[in-house]
Design a protein around this motif. Structure first.
Motif, short mmCIF file in Angstrom:
data_model
loop_
_atom_site.label_atom_id
_atom_site.label_comp_id
_atom_site.label_asym_id
_atom_site.label_seq_id
_atom_site.Cartn_x
_atom_site.Cartn_y
_atom_site.Cartn_z
N GLY A 99 0.82 -1.21 0.00
CA GLY A 99 0.00 0.00 0.00
C GLY A 99 0.85 1.26 0.00
N LEU A 100 1.87 1.29 0.85
CA LEU A 100 2.69 2.51 0.95
C LEU A 100 3.60 2.68 -0.26
N GLU A 101 4.08 1.57 -0.82
CA GLU A 101 4.92 1.70 -2.01
C GLU A 101 4.10 2.21 -3.19
N VAL A 102 2.89 1.71 -3.32
CA VAL A 102 2.03 2.21 -4.39
C VAL A 102 1.64 3.67 -4.12
N ALA A 103 1.42 4.01 -2.86
CA ALA A 103 1.12 5.41 -2.51
C ALA A 103 2.26 6.32 -2.98
N ALA A 104 3.50 5.89 -2.72
CA ALA A 104 4.66 6.69 -3.14
C ALA A 104 4.72 6.80 -4.66
N SER A 105 4.49 5.68 -5.34
CA SER A 105 4.52 5.70 -6.81
C SER A 105 3.41 6.60 -7.36
N ALA A 106 2.24 6.54 -6.74
CA ALA A 106 1.10 7.33 -7.22
C ALA A 106 1.32 8.82 -6.97
N ARG A 107 1.92 9.16 -5.83
CA ARG A 107 2.22 10.58 -5.57
C ARG A 107 3.24 11.10 -6.57
N LYS A 108 4.25 10.27 -6.86
CA LYS A 108 5.26 10.64 -7.86
C LYS A 108 4.60 10.93 -9.20
N ALA A 109 3.54 10.17 -9.51
CA ALA A 109 2.85 10.35 -10.78
C ALA A 109 1.85 11.51 -10.73
N GLY A 110 1.74 12.14 -9.56
CA GLY A 110 0.90 13.32 -9.44
C GLY A 110 -0.55 13.04 -9.05
N LEU A 111 -0.83 11.81 -8.66
CA LEU A 111 -2.20 11.48 -8.25
C LEU A 111 -2.50 12.00 -6.84
N ASP A 112 -3.77 12.24 -6.57
CA ASP A 112 -4.21 12.43 -5.19
C ASP A 112 -4.31 11.04 -4.58
N VAL A 113 -3.84 10.91 -3.35
CA VAL A 113 -3.78 9.58 -2.74
C VAL A 113 -4.41 9.60 -1.35
N THR A 114 -5.37 8.70 -1.13
CA THR A 114 -5.88 8.47 0.22
C THR A 114 -5.53 7.04 0.62
N VAL A 115 -4.90 6.91 1.79
CA VAL A 115 -4.57 5.57 2.30
C VAL A 115 -5.45 5.28 3.52
N LEU A 116 -6.16 4.17 3.47
CA LEU A 116 -7.02 3.76 4.59
C LEU A 116 -6.33 2.62 5.35
N GLU A 117 -6.17 2.80 6.64
CA GLU A 117 -5.55 1.74 7.45
C GLU A 117 -6.40 1.53 8.70
N MET A 118 -6.75 0.27 8.94
CA MET A 118 -7.59 -0.04 10.10
C MET A 118 -6.85 0.13 11.42
N ALA A 119 -5.56 -0.24 11.42
CA ALA A 119 -4.76 -0.14 12.65
C ALA A 119 -4.49 1.33 12.97
N ASP A 120 -3.91 1.58 14.15
CA ASP A 120 -3.66 2.97 14.52
C ASP A 120 -2.29 3.45 14.04
N ARG A 121 -1.60 2.61 13.26
CA ARG A 121 -0.33 3.05 12.68
C ARG A 121 -0.04 2.29 11.39
N VAL A 122 0.83 2.86 10.56
CA VAL A 122 1.19 2.19 9.30
C VAL A 122 2.22 1.11 9.58
N LEU A 123 2.37 0.18 8.66
CA LEU A 123 3.35 -0.91 8.76
C LEU A 123 3.27 -1.65 10.09
N ALA A 124 2.05 -1.74 10.65
CA ALA A 124 1.89 -2.27 12.00
C ALA A 124 2.37 -3.72 12.11
N ARG A 125 2.23 -4.47 11.04
CA ARG A 125 2.61 -5.89 11.10
C ARG A 125 4.11 -6.11 10.97
N VAL A 126 4.81 -5.14 10.38
CA VAL A 126 6.19 -5.41 10.01
C VAL A 126 7.23 -4.50 10.65
N ALA A 127 6.82 -3.43 11.29
CA ALA A 127 7.82 -2.51 11.83
C ALA A 127 7.38 -1.99 13.19
#
Lengths: 405, 106
Positions: free
Chosen positions: A156-184
Motif C-alpha cells: 500500500g505505501l509503495e504504491v502510494a509513493a509511486s502514485a504521488r510521484k505520478a501526481g495522483l491524489d492519494v488516500t490511504v485507509l488503514e484499520m490499525a492505529d499506525r502504518v506498517l503495523a505488522r512489520v515494523a
C-alpha cells in the motif's frame, strides 16, 4: 529412467530451487509448472520502478530463456496444477495431463487477500501481485484523480509513493492505529506516517472501509464512519495468504502455510516447500515462521534445492526485508515480535536512523532507515545470536563496528 | 554494444556484449556469469553483486554513492575498487570495462 523433479510455481523460490538443484549435481529432469505465462521474474519492482514505467518487463526476468534451456529446466508456463497425488507421486494439470515425480517442490507463493465487501468486484478495484496486475494498475497512475489505497503495509505505501510521484491524489485507509503495523516498530511507523503526510498523502489511520460504490466502475470508497471518498481507482493491499490448497488436498501437514522441517521438507518425504507458501522452524527464533520476502524465498529455495539433490542442509538464514518509498530505503533484519526493549540510533528527522529490538538483552531485529551500515552489521549480530548491551547501543558515540567481535 | 569482461575468482574470463542502459549486474545475469547473485534484483539492498573494478577503469566508473558505500563496507573483503555492479550503468564510455568477482558474495 532418470529421476524427475517437479516444481509447482515459477516465482523466485521456484527458479532458485531449480538452479540450486543443478548446482548440487541433480542430473535428472526438472519440470517447472507456472500459472503465469511469464518466465520467472522479480516481483518487488511491480509496486515501484516497473509500475512507474521506469523499468521494462524484460528487466524483471530473473534469467533469460536460454538459461533454462542450458540447465535443462523444462518450463511449462500458463499451466495450472489441479492436484497432487502424494501416494502415486503424480501431479495432474488442469488440462488433464499427469506427470510422475520422484521429488516435488511446492513453491506456490502467497496471493493477495481479497476483499468481499459490497462493490469489491467493481472495475478499477485492483490488487498487486503479478506483472499483469501492475500493467493493469499503471494506466490509473496517468489518468489523474484520486486513488484510494486500502491497507498501509509495504504494498500500500509503495504504491502510494509511486502514485504521488505520478501526481495522483492519494488516500490511504488503514484499520490499525499506525502504518506498517505488522512489520515494523512504532518509531518506524511514525517516521513513515510523517514521510507520506509530507508528500501530500491523505493518510487515515483507524479507518475501516465499509464498501465501494460505482456504476460498473468504482467511483467512491465508503468508510464505516459513513464518510464517502470519491476516487478513480482503488488498490487493495491487505496482506497475503499462503497458497496451500494443493498441499491441503494432498493431506500434507499445514501450519500457517505448508509445514516444513528445518530441511524445507514437508510431512511427505518426497515433497519439499519453499518461499511465501511455506512455514519453517527458525533455529534463531526457536519458533515456526512463515515469511513473505524475496530473501527468504531465495535462501529457503537454496536449501530445498540442495536437499532435493540429495544434500543435508539446514535452513538457518537470518530473515530480512526491504522497502523503497520515495527516496527512503527501509531494510529490516530479523523479526521483532517479542521484543521487550527498543533502542533508537540516529535521527528520524535527518531521515537516517535505526531501531534495535532486544529481548532479554539479545538482539532480535533491526529496522534501518537509509542506514545500510546498521542493516549489514545487525545481520551479522543476529546470525551470531549476539547479546547487545542496550546502554552501549544507545550511546551515539558507539561505533557500531565495535559490536562485532 | 559495449563489451564488458568479467573475471571470476578462479581466473575464468567472460566477455559479454552488454546493452546500453542496463546495469553491469544485469548484463552479468543475462549472460549467465557465475559469481553475481544479485538477490535483491538491483535495489542496492543486499550487496551480493559486489565486483572489483579494474584499476584502469576506476576513474571512468566513478565512486559509489553513500548508500552503496555503506553496503560495500560490509561486503565480503571490500577493497578500494569495490563497487556494487547493480549501481554501474553500461554506456559507450565503459566499452572494454573489466571487473573481477570476489570469492564470495554477501
Amino acid at each position: 529412467m532418470s529421476e524427475r523433479a517437479i516444481i509447482i510455481g515459477a516465482g523466485q523460490a521456484a527458479a532458485q530451487a531449480a538452479q540450486s538443484m543443478r548446482q548440487a549435481g541433480f542430473d535428472g529432469d526438472i519440470v517447472m509448472i507456472g500459472e503465469e505465462r511469464e518466465l520467472p521474474y522479480q516481483r518487488p519492482p511491480l509496486s515501484k520502478t516497473y509500475l512507474q514505467g521506469e523499468l521494462g518487463a524484460d528487466r524483471l526476468y530473473l534469467r533469460p530463456a536460454a538459461f533454462y534451456e542450458q540447465q535443462r529446466i523444462d518450463l511449462r508456463l500458463g499451466l495450472r496444477v489441479a492436484s497432487i497425488d502424494a501416494a502415486a507421486k503424480t501431479v495432474t494439470s488442469e488440462t488433464g495431463e499427469t506427470l510422475s515425480y520422484d521429488k516435488l517442490l511446492i513453491a506456490t507463493g502467497a496471493p493477495p487477500r481479497r476483499l468481499d465487501c459490497a462493490g469489491a468486484d467493481l472495475e478499477g478495484v485492483r490488487y498487486l501481485r503479478s506483472i499483469a496486475d501492475s500493467d493493469a494498475l499503471r494506466p490509473a497512475l496517468s489518468a489523474g484523480g484520486r486513488i484510494v489505497i486500502v491497507g498501509a503495509g509495504y504494498i500500500g505505501l509503495e504504491v502510494a509513493a509511486s502514485a504521488r510521484k505520478a501526481g495522483l491524489d492519494v488516500t490511504v485507509l488503514e484499520m490499525a492505529d499506525r502504518v506498517l503495523a505488522r512489520v515494523a516498530g512504532k518509531d518506524v511507523s511514525a517516521f513513515y506516517e510523517k514521510l507520506h503526510l509530507d508528500r501530500g498523502v491523505d493518510l487515515r489511520l483507524g479507518a475501516a472501509l465499509d464498501h465501494f460504490e460505482g456504476n460498473g466502475r468504482v467511483s467512491a470508497a465508503v468508510l464505516k464512519s459513513g464518510e464517502r471518498i470519491d476516487c478513480a481507482a482503488v488498490l487493495v493491499g491487505v496482506g497475503a495468504a499462503p497458497a496451500i490448497a494443493l498441499a491441503e488436498a494432498a493431506d500434507l501437514r499445514i501450519a500457517n502455510g505448508v509445514w516444513t522441517d528445518d530441511h524445507a521438507r514437508t510431512s511427505d518425504p518426497s515433497i519439499w516447500a519453499a518461499g511465501d507458501c511455506a512455514s519453517h522452524p527458525s533455529p534463531i527464533y526457536e519458533r515456526r515462521l512463515r515469511l513473505e520476502s524475496v530473501p527468504n524465498a531465495i535462501e529457503q529455495a537454496k536449501v530445498a534445492g540442495a536437499n532435493m539433490a540429495g544434500g543435508d542442509v539446514v535452513y538457518d538464514a537470518v530473515p530480512w526485508f526491504w522497502s523503497d518509498q520515495y527516496d527512503v530505503k527501509l531494510q529490516t533484519v530479523g523479526v521483532s515480535e517479542g521484543a521487550d526493549e527498543t533502542v533508537l540510533r540516529g535521527d528520524p528527522d535527518a531521515k537516517k536512523f535505526s531501531v534495535w529490538y532486544l529481548q532479554r538483552g539479545r538482539l532480535l531485529a533491526v529496522d534501518a532507515v537509509n542506514d545500510p551500515a546498521a542493516f549489514a552489521l545487525s545481520k551479522r549480530l543476529i546470525a551470531a545470536r549476539a547479546a547487545v548491551d542496550a546502554k552501549i547501543l544507545a550511546d551515539p558515540d558507539t561505533d557500531l563496528k565495535s559490536l562485532v567481535s | 554494444m559495449p563489451k564488458i569482461t568479467y573475471i571470476e575468482h578462479n581466473g575464468a574470463e567472460h566477455v559479454v556484449d552488454a546493452e546500453k542502459g542496463v546495469s553491469v549486474m544485469e548484463a552479468a545475469v543475462k549472460n549467465m556469469i557465475p559469481g553475481i547473485d544479485a538477490d535483491c534484483g538491483g535495489a542496492c539492498a543486499c550487496a551480493t553483486c559486489h565486483v572489483y573494478v579494474d584499476p584502469a577503469w576506476m576513474e571512468k566508473v566513478g565512486k559509489p554513492e553513500t548508500m552503496e558505500e555503506s553496503m560495500l563496507d560490509f561486503a565480503y573483503e571490500p577493497k578500494e575498487n569495490s563497487r556494487l555492479s547493480c549501481q554501474i550503468t553500461v554506456s559507450d564510455a565503459l566499452d572494454g570495462l573489466i571487473v573481477r568477482l570476489p570469492e564470495f558474495q554477501g
